[in-house]
Write an enzyme that holds these catalytic residues in place. Structure first.
Site, PDB file in Angstrom:
ATOM      1  N   HIS A 164      -0.080   2.450  -0.073  1.00 29.48           N
ATOM      2  CA  HIS A 164       0.611   3.005  -1.223  1.00 29.48           C
ATOM      3  C   HIS A 164       1.883   3.365  -0.849  1.00 29.48           C
ATOM      4  O   HIS A 164       3.144   2.843  -1.478  1.00 29.48           O
ATOM      5  CB  HIS A 164       0.022   4.374  -1.685  1.00 29.48           C
ATOM      6  N   GLU A 165       2.292   3.859   0.324  1.00 29.69           N
ATOM      7  CA  GLU A 165       3.611   4.355   0.898  1.00 29.69           C
ATOM      8  C   GLU A 165       4.460   2.878   1.200  1.00 29.69           C
ATOM      9  O   GLU A 165       5.498   2.721   1.150  1.00 29.69           O
ATOM     10  CB  GLU A 165       3.858   5.280   1.748  1.00 29.69           C
TER      11      GLU A 165
ATOM     12  N   HIS B 182       9.487  -2.155  -1.997  1.00 26.74           N
ATOM     13  CA  HIS B 182      10.363  -1.931  -3.222  1.00 26.74           C
ATOM     14  C   HIS B 182      11.900  -1.726  -2.477  1.00 26.74           C
ATOM     15  O   HIS B 182      12.877  -2.046  -3.053  1.00 26.74           O
ATOM     16  CB  HIS B 182      10.045  -0.833  -4.126  1.00 26.74           C
TER      17      HIS B 182
ATOM     18  N   HIS C  55       6.094   1.260  -1.691  1.00 26.93           N
ATOM     19  CA  HIS C  55       7.153   1.832  -1.878  1.00 26.93           C
ATOM     20  C   HIS C  55       8.309   1.318  -1.045  1.00 26.93           C
ATOM     21  O   HIS C  55       9.455   0.889  -1.452  1.00 26.93           O
ATOM     22  CB  HIS C  55       7.367   3.367  -1.766  1.00 26.93           C
TER      23      HIS C  55
END
Length: 672
Positions: free
Chosen positions: A461-462, A468, A465
């Site tokens: 998940h991290e 991105h 990010h």
């Protein structure tokens, strides 16, 4: 001596000079950076030339460069490795930084220049990205109160300063409660626990300076303790300590802070012409209105609650069969749910962990990014800001893309949770600037560190990010990376989690830390078959928190947030054995800043899209389909906030999704 924060950073990749930094460097660096920023802003607002995009907006983009650089280091360190000196400076800086922000956004001459450009935007010949940046600057100033006059303007500035103080106090109180609580464990207390939990308790004891094992409030330790400990008395003690963070009375109690924060947010919204803070906050998000958010959450709540209640009946029967009468309690759920998972799916979390070493899961995340986007990762030497931190240079076709730092282990100086931040954001204005991106987690340290499946999902998940941030390709820092609508920002992170469930990824990377053997196919099949197990519980605890957050802000601010919390939970019928994921006194998403205030729903809003976005890869017949990956990078990961979120998603997918994919992904959709 020269302050290393203010000197040019001439080391490899222009990383901050971590090895030379002292806590005493930060305060004078902030003073110098604020002085420089004020002078730059004054030069823009007092410029006698007619306002133009270059002399106003582009000048604004560079006006706070030194301040951004100093703050990028300090606030990362304050969350990941606090010290008493850093905590004191955080408290001192909170009102100063808020006051500076108000000076800028309420500078009438500066706002008039921006407003002149906005009113005449059609005749400026701006490129699309420039037009978007102008729109966002104008919006930012208006929403900050730039159009207010006199007493209203003064009061708005005072509100923002006070909110900064309160949110800092909320965070530090929570960190103090998490840091200070631990319970020594005897050998008898450890009976029945898997070896990985025992090892984690011993490691926590060493980290706390104790002679033996201890239980702490670190999620990566307390959750498996609640899953596996047969000692109901200890589970109750541990659970109640965990949920009491921020509500223990005394100096670290957050209940009054939460009440004042809600009152001030409501007052702020009223000054800006909104009925309440939720209406103000959601006006610029994809959801747009509180009713839209409520509709989504309630559409998910009903099937999730029904599933959770059915599961509760089964778990209660299991508990009674153990000779324990009475009701299933919150500290019983994880224990009996784990026993049920073993019984029904023949799936044992303890058997899984040896195949999920931290190094293996980092390798899986990197390899997935390489297959999708052609990125390569080369580990680099520090020094970094803590000995636990690791660093990698990220390249593509030989070209430098970013530096990625991973700070994975729990420690008393780190706030709880997991997050991604950028010490330096990507931009092109003034020359190509490559980002420095940080992932922070709170895994239990071990030799080796072994992750739960939930931990591995957090890592992916991290890293979503981080992608991105790393793949951002814009000119202006204002729209770089994760600078997007709050209910869109979780799309890349939640989408990336899907690749952890791809059998080919696990077959390649989920290997036994000692033998190197791949995860047995039978275990892999059980893992994937149980992927939606206990989603009634997970969805209920999340949606309950999101609804409480929404109701806090959609209407008059409650004088007693705890009473309002109880009222909301009673109205929706929260099952007795499930609590909110984040009770008000430790709801850092909502009260440690404005980021997720009236916005905790955004994880679920983004989940509607991430389920649909992964389906695009599945429809292509290859979850690593290069054409779909290129579209994902072009329209989502590299675009930042250069266009409204719904436009970007439509470009990528061609349609907006419905809630059905989310319900299906969580196993909450009734069979046809």
């Amino acid at each position: 001596m020269t302050n290393p924060l203010l000197s040019d950073w001439t080391g490899p990749f222009s990383l901050p000079p971590f090895g030379a930094l002292q806590d005493d460097d930060f305060a004078p660096a902030f003073e110098a950076a604020l002085t420089e920023a004020r002078a730059n802003i004054r030069a823009i607002s007092d410029n006698p030339e007619a306002p133009g995009f270059a002399n106003t907006i582009e000048a604004m983009e560079g006006a706070e460069a030194l301040l951004d650089r100093v703050a990028g280091v300090f606030y990362n360190l304050s969350g990941a490795d606090s010290t008493p000196a850093r905590e004191a400076l955080m408290r001192d800086l909170a009102p100063k930084m808020a006051a500076f922000s108000s000076e800028v956004t309420m500078n009438r001459a500066l706002f008039e220049r921006i407003d002149t450009l906005w009113q005449g935007r059609e005749g400026l010949g701006l490129a699309p990205e420039q037009a978007r940046v102008l729109e966002l600057y104008h919006q930012m100033f208006v929403r900050a109160g730039a159009a207010l006059d006199g007493e209203a303007a003064n009061r708005m500035a005072a509100i923002k300063e006070r909110l900064a103080v309160l949110s800092t106090a909320f965070s530090q109180n929570l960190l103090a409660d998490e840091r200070d609580w631990f319970r020594p464990l005897t050998e008898a207390d450890l009976e029945g626990l898997p070896e990985f939990v025992v090892a984690a308790a011993h490691a926590a004891g060493q980290e706390r300076g104790q002679d033996g094992p201890v239980l702490t409030l670190n999620r990566s330790l307390i959750v498996p303790f609640l899953q596996f400990s047969p000692r109901r008395d200890l589970r109750e003690i541990a659970y109640e300590a965990w949920v009491a963070r921020g509500a223990n009375g005394g100096e670290t109690d957050n209940r009054e802070n939460a009440a004042e924060i809600l009152r001030l947010r409501e007052e702020r919204a009223h000054f800006l012409g909104f009925a309440n803070f939720a209406a103000f906050k959601l006006d610029t998000e994809m959801a747009k209105t509180p009713d839209q958010v409520r509709d989504l959450l309630m559409r998910v709540w009903a099937p999730a609650k029904a599933k959770a209640e059915a599961d509760a009946a089964t778990l209660t029967a299991m508990m009674h069969a153990d000779g324990i009468n009475g009701d299933l309690e919150a500290w019983d759920w994880r224990y009996y749910s784990e026993k049920r998972r073993v019984a029904e799916h023949d799936f044992d979390e303890a058997a899984l962990k040896p195949y999920l070493s931290l190094n293996a899961m980092i390798g899986a995340a990197f390899d997935t990014a390489s297959r999708l986007f052609g990125l390569e990762f080369r580990e680099i030497d520090g020094p970094f800001y803590h000995p636990d931190v690791r660093g990698w240079e990220v390249t593509r076709k030989g070209k430098h893309v970013a530096v990625f730092l991973g700070d994975y282990f729990a420690r008393a100086s780190k706030r709880s949770g997991a997050w991604c931040s950028a010490m330096r954001s990507q931009k092109k204005l003034g020359g190509e600037t490559a980002p420095i991106v940080v992932n922070v987690c709170n895994f239990t340290k071990g030799a080796p560190a072994l992750l739960s499946y939930d931990d591995a999902r957090t890592l992916f998940h991290e890293f979503g990010h981080a992608l991105h941030q790393m793949l951002s390709d814009v000119t202006y820092q204002l729209i770089s990376g994760t600078s997007v609508a709050r209910d869109f920002v979780e799309l890349p992170s939640q989408l990336y989690e899907h690749w952890l469930e791809v059998p080919a990824v696990l077959e390649k990377h989920a290997r036994h830390w000692k033998t190197g053997e791949p995860m047995p196919k039978a275990l892999l099949d059980k893992l994937l078959a149980a992927s939606t197990y206990d989603q009634g519980f997970a969805t209920v605890e999340y949606v309950a928190s999101a609804l409480v957050d929404l109701e806090f802000h959609d209407g008059p601010a409650p004088s007693d947030p705890m009473a309002k919390q109880d009222e909301v939970l009673a109205a929706i019928g929260l099952p007795k054995a499930i609590r909110m994921r984040h009770a008000t006194p430790h709801f850092a998403h909502v009260f440690s800043g404005d980021g997720y205030s009236a916005g905790y729903y955004s994880y679920m809003w983004s989940e509607v899209m991430d389920a649909d976005a992964f389906a695009a890869f599945e429809e292509a017949g290859d979850v690593f389909d290069p054409v779909t990956a290129d579209r994902l990078e072009q329209f989502i990961l590299s675009a930042g906030g250069s266009r409204p979120a719904d436009e970007l998603y439509l470009e990528f997918r061609g349609k907006m999704p419905g809630v059905e994919a989310l319900l299906k992904g969580r196993g909450l959709l009734e069979p046809a």
